[in-house]
Each structure stands twice: as C-alpha cells, then as structure tokens.
Design a protein around this motif. Structure first.
Motif, mmCIF file in Angstrom:
data_model
loop_
_atom_site.group_PDB
_atom_site.id
_atom_site.type_symbol
_atom_site.label_atom_id
_atom_site.label_comp_id
_atom_site.label_asym_id
_atom_site.label_seq_id
_atom_site.Cartn_x
_atom_site.Cartn_y
_atom_site.Cartn_z
ATOM 1 N N PRO A 64 117.029 189.468 160.398
ATOM 2 C CA PRO A 64 117.710 190.047 161.568
ATOM 3 C C PRO A 64 116.787 190.347 162.736
ATOM 4 O O PRO A 64 117.146 190.101 163.894
ATOM 5 N N ASP A 65 115.582 190.881 162.455
ATOM 6 C CA ASP A 65 114.702 191.240 163.573
ATOM 7 C C ASP A 65 114.063 190.022 164.235
ATOM 8 O O ASP A 65 113.381 190.149 165.256
ATOM 9 N N GLN A 66 114.275 188.830 163.670
ATOM 10 C CA GLN A 66 113.786 187.606 164.300
ATOM 11 C C GLN A 66 114.777 187.047 165.316
ATOM 12 O O GLN A 66 114.455 186.113 166.044
ATOM 13 N N TYR A 67 115.971 187.610 165.359
ATOM 14 C CA TYR A 67 116.983 187.148 166.301
ATOM 15 C C TYR A 67 116.701 187.699 167.692
ATOM 16 O O TYR A 67 116.561 188.912 167.880
ATOM 17 N N THR A 68 116.620 186.814 168.670
ATOM 18 C CA THR A 68 116.519 187.232 170.066
ATOM 19 C C THR A 68 117.925 187.499 170.608
ATOM 20 O O THR A 68 118.930 187.219 169.942
ATOM 21 N N ASP A 69 118.002 188.020 171.827
ATOM 22 C CA ASP A 69 119.313 188.226 172.445
ATOM 23 C C ASP A 69 120.060 186.896 172.571
ATOM 24 O O ASP A 69 121.283 186.842 172.393
ATOM 25 N N HIS A 70 119.323 185.828 172.876
ATOM 26 C CA HIS A 70 119.954 184.506 172.966
ATOM 27 C C HIS A 70 120.505 184.083 171.608
ATOM 28 O O HIS A 70 121.630 183.560 171.520
ATOM 29 N N GLY A 74 127.468 185.081 168.200
ATOM 30 C CA GLY A 74 128.794 185.507 168.647
ATOM 31 C C GLY A 74 129.690 184.335 168.986
ATOM 32 O O GLY A 74 130.875 184.309 168.622
ATOM 33 N N LEU A 75 129.143 183.337 169.675
ATOM 34 C CA LEU A 75 129.924 182.145 170.015
ATOM 35 C C LEU A 75 130.359 181.396 168.764
ATOM 36 O O LEU A 75 131.507 180.952 168.647
ATOM 37 N N ASP A 114 118.101 175.626 162.869
ATOM 38 C CA ASP A 114 117.125 174.544 162.791
ATOM 39 C C ASP A 114 115.751 175.056 163.222
ATOM 40 O O ASP A 114 115.554 176.260 163.432
ATOM 41 N N ASP A 115 114.802 174.141 163.370
ATOM 42 C CA ASP A 115 113.432 174.541 163.708
ATOM 43 C C ASP A 115 113.329 175.182 165.085
ATOM 44 O O ASP A 115 112.369 175.899 165.378
ATOM 45 N N ASP A 116 114.311 174.917 165.953
ATOM 46 C CA ASP A 116 114.308 175.489 167.300
ATOM 47 C C ASP A 116 115.180 176.739 167.399
ATOM 48 O O ASP A 116 115.525 177.177 168.498
ATOM 49 N N HIS A 117 115.561 177.284 166.243
ATOM 50 C CA HIS A 117 116.405 178.482 166.172
ATOM 51 C C HIS A 117 117.816 178.241 166.698
ATOM 52 O O HIS A 117 118.520 179.200 167.043
ATOM 53 N N GLN A 118 118.240 176.995 166.775
ATOM 54 C CA GLN A 118 119.614 176.706 167.152
ATOM 55 C C GLN A 118 120.500 176.805 165.913
ATOM 56 O O GLN A 118 120.175 176.242 164.865
ATOM 57 N N LEU A 119 121.603 177.527 166.029
ATOM 58 C CA LEU A 119 122.482 177.692 164.882
ATOM 59 C C LEU A 119 123.088 176.350 164.481
ATOM 60 O O LEU A 119 123.639 175.632 165.314
ATOM 61 N N ARG A 120 122.964 176.028 163.200
ATOM 62 C CA ARG A 120 123.500 174.772 162.693
ATOM 63 C C ARG A 120 124.863 174.966 162.046
ATOM 64 O O ARG A 120 125.812 174.257 162.337
ATOM 65 N N THR A 121 124.953 175.930 161.142
ATOM 66 C CA THR A 121 126.215 176.107 160.433
ATOM 67 C C THR A 121 126.239 177.456 159.740
ATOM 68 O O THR A 121 125.223 178.143 159.630
ATOM 69 N N ARG A 142 121.791 194.807 171.412
ATOM 70 C CA ARG A 142 122.008 193.713 170.463
ATOM 71 C C ARG A 142 123.505 193.521 170.203
ATOM 72 O O ARG A 142 123.995 192.390 170.117
ATOM 73 N N ALA A 143 124.231 194.624 170.089
ATOM 74 C CA ALA A 143 125.670 194.513 169.864
ATOM 75 C C ALA A 143 126.358 193.829 171.043
ATOM 76 O O ALA A 143 127.229 192.969 170.857
ATOM 77 N N ARG A 144 125.970 194.189 172.262
ATOM 78 C CA ARG A 144 126.584 193.567 173.439
ATOM 79 C C ARG A 144 126.309 192.066 173.484
ATOM 80 O O ARG A 144 127.165 191.279 173.900
ATOM 81 N N SER A 145 125.104 191.661 173.076
ATOM 82 C CA SER A 145 124.778 190.233 173.087
ATOM 83 C C SER A 145 125.757 189.448 172.222
ATOM 84 O O SER A 145 126.203 188.357 172.593
ATOM 85 N N VAL A 146 126.090 190.018 171.063
ATOM 86 C CA VAL A 146 127.027 189.344 170.156
ATOM 87 C C VAL A 146 128.449 189.416 170.696
ATOM 88 O O VAL A 146 129.147 188.400 170.818
#
Length: 302
Positions: free
Chosen positions: A111-117, A123-124, A197-204, A238-242
C-alpha cells in the motif's frame, strides 16, 4: 510428476488444449482454492484453481463468467475440447472443481508504494470493474448475508472475541434489512489482488473466489482500510485520489456509506465464523468507529 499431478495433467489434457505440459508448480493464490502454475513446451503459463467439493457450483460458474469478461485474453486463448465449451469449470480430482486460465502476468505493490497516480488508477479500475460485473451478472437474485449472519452459532461467535456480540449482531441485522445488496463486489480486495506491470500500470484484478451480491461501496471500504489508513485515521489525500477517480466513471451515493460499512463488517464476521477469511486487523476500529469512518468516507467522496 507425482501421482496427484499426473492425474491433474490427464484431466487438463482431456478438457483443455493447453499443449504439452512440462512442469507444475504449487503456488499460493487466494484463500479458497489450491493453485498450480502449469508450464507447457510452447512456453505458455496457465493457472489451475482446484476448489473443494463444498464450494458452491453456481458461485464458481459466476466467477468464471466474471473473470472471462474482465480479462478475456486469459480464457479466450484456451480452446475447449469438450462439447460444453460455454463454461470454464470442469470436474477435478477427488470431486473438486477445476478452473483453468492463462496465468495473469504482473506483481503487486504494498500500500505505501502506491502514489496518488496509482491510487487514481485503482479508483478508475474499480469503477470499470463494478460496471462490468453488473452488466455481466445483472441484479442479484438473492442477498443471503442476513441469513448467513443469523446462522452463526454461539460457538462460532467466540472466534470474534467480542465483548457484546449479541448487541452488535442485532444492530447489523437491522442495518442489513434496510440495505439489501444492489449489485456485486469483488469481496476480498487487498493489495495482493491487484496486479501491476513493471511501470506500475494496473494490469488486472484477480482472486474472485468471494465475488458476492453486495453494495460495490464495500470494495471501496476495503480500499480505504488497506490503502488509505494512517494509523487509526483515514488519510484524506489518498482517499480523495481513489474516490475522485472512481466518481469520474461511476456515481457514489453518500447516503449508502453507512449501510455499506455495516454490510462490510457483517460479511467479515461471517467469513471469520465459517473460516473463509480471517478477521481484519482493525476489527475494533471498524466496530467502534464505523459511523465515524462512514462520515469520513462521505466527506472524501463528496
């Protein structure tokens, strides 16, 4: 191969055109199934889930349908050799049920590795997931959570280690009666269920064994508790970002947060009583401050 994996390989070859299997590896993936990674001579990787005989067949079929819709590539490249090619669940060894798909590629972040992005992307993805689940599964025909809660025996209630379980149960039963499940939720959303993935893009999103009739906001309660807590308080940024990202695709009715919080708590108590999921570490926070947390969630999702 030992006798068990040899039998499993035979069943896989009978039902699925995976290619020549060269290796099995036992893995931990979810709480409800025994899982194996299967490697073929064609350098493809598959994930085999073996569910116990007691696991409801309709829940398995529903899960397969949802996963197929969520990540079509995972299943559509696995042509079925059986006539019943509309399903992805077949009989496994020792009366188990077996589901097979391409092994989802990715890793998970703490969890602490998640950026606002990253949180916005989460959330999306959740908004998209909830919309897709409703499109594929429709409105739940039955919401059995209240009945399950009533079925918890006094002996099983001791697993909760609560000082006044009867009072809490009465409060939750009243709340459940007033807030029936309108749709579906993942039911076990945690960092290990979100692959990147390796670029922190959500895959699934994976591990749908607890897919259940629910208020989708229950998944957002999971997000708040796993990704957005700072000690015993909700981290507003963090909550607002989601939630802002989620609301850009799917509306949130603020009046549903209280009921969703109670449903979330009731579901966790039932899961602990029947040993399908351990109690959350912040159980006392959920019980004692659930109305306060619900108000915070209203504020940060408004």
């Amino acid at each position: 191969m030992d006798a068990h994996t040899y039998l499993l390989a035979g069943l896989l070859s009978r039902h699925f055109a995976l290619g020549r299997i060269v290796r099995f590896r036992s893995v931990t993936r979810g709480r409800q199934a025994t899982c194996y990674e299967v490697f073929t001579a064609e350098e493809r990787e598959f994930l085999v889930h073996l569910y116990p005989p007691a696991f409801p067949a309709d829940a398995l079929e529903r899960m397969a349908k949802a996963v197929n819709a969520i990540d079509a590539e995972r299943f559509s490249v696995v042509p079925f050799q059986s006539a019943n090619d509309g399903h992805y669940v077949v009989a496994g060894p020792q009366h188990s049920r077996m589901m097979v798909g391409l092994n989802p590629v990715g890793t998970y972040l703490l969890p602490d590795q998640y950026t606002d992005h990253d949180l916005s992307q989460l959330g999306l993805r959740l908004a998209w997931l909830h919309r897709l689940l409703f499109e594929q599964l429709g409105s739940p025909l039955e919401d059995s959570l209240s009945r399950q809660l009533l079925a918890v025996s006094p002996e099983a209630q001791t697993k909760w280690a609560l000082a006044d379980a009867p009072t809490l149960l009465a409060e939750l039963e009243d709340s459940l009666e007033a807030t029936p499940a309108p749709a579906w939720a993942h039911g076990d959303l945690q960092p290990a269920a979100v692959l990147v993935d390796d670029d922190h893009q959500l895959r699934t999103v994976v591990d749908f064994a607890l897919l259940t009739p629910a208020d989708p906001l229950e998944d957002l309660v999971d997000v708040a508790l796993h990704w957005c807590m700072a000690g015993d308080s909700l981290n507003g940024d963090r909550a607002r970002s989601v939630f802002e990202a989620y609301r850009s695709l799917r509306s949130i009715d603020p009046e549903r947060w209280g009921g969703a919080m109670d449903r979330y708590l009731a579901r966790r108590l039932v899961a602990a009583a029947f040993a399908t999921r351990p109690l959350p570490r912040n159980l006392s926070l959920l019980i004692n401050q659930r109305s306060g947390l619900a108000k915070c969630l209203v504020e940060f999702s408004d």
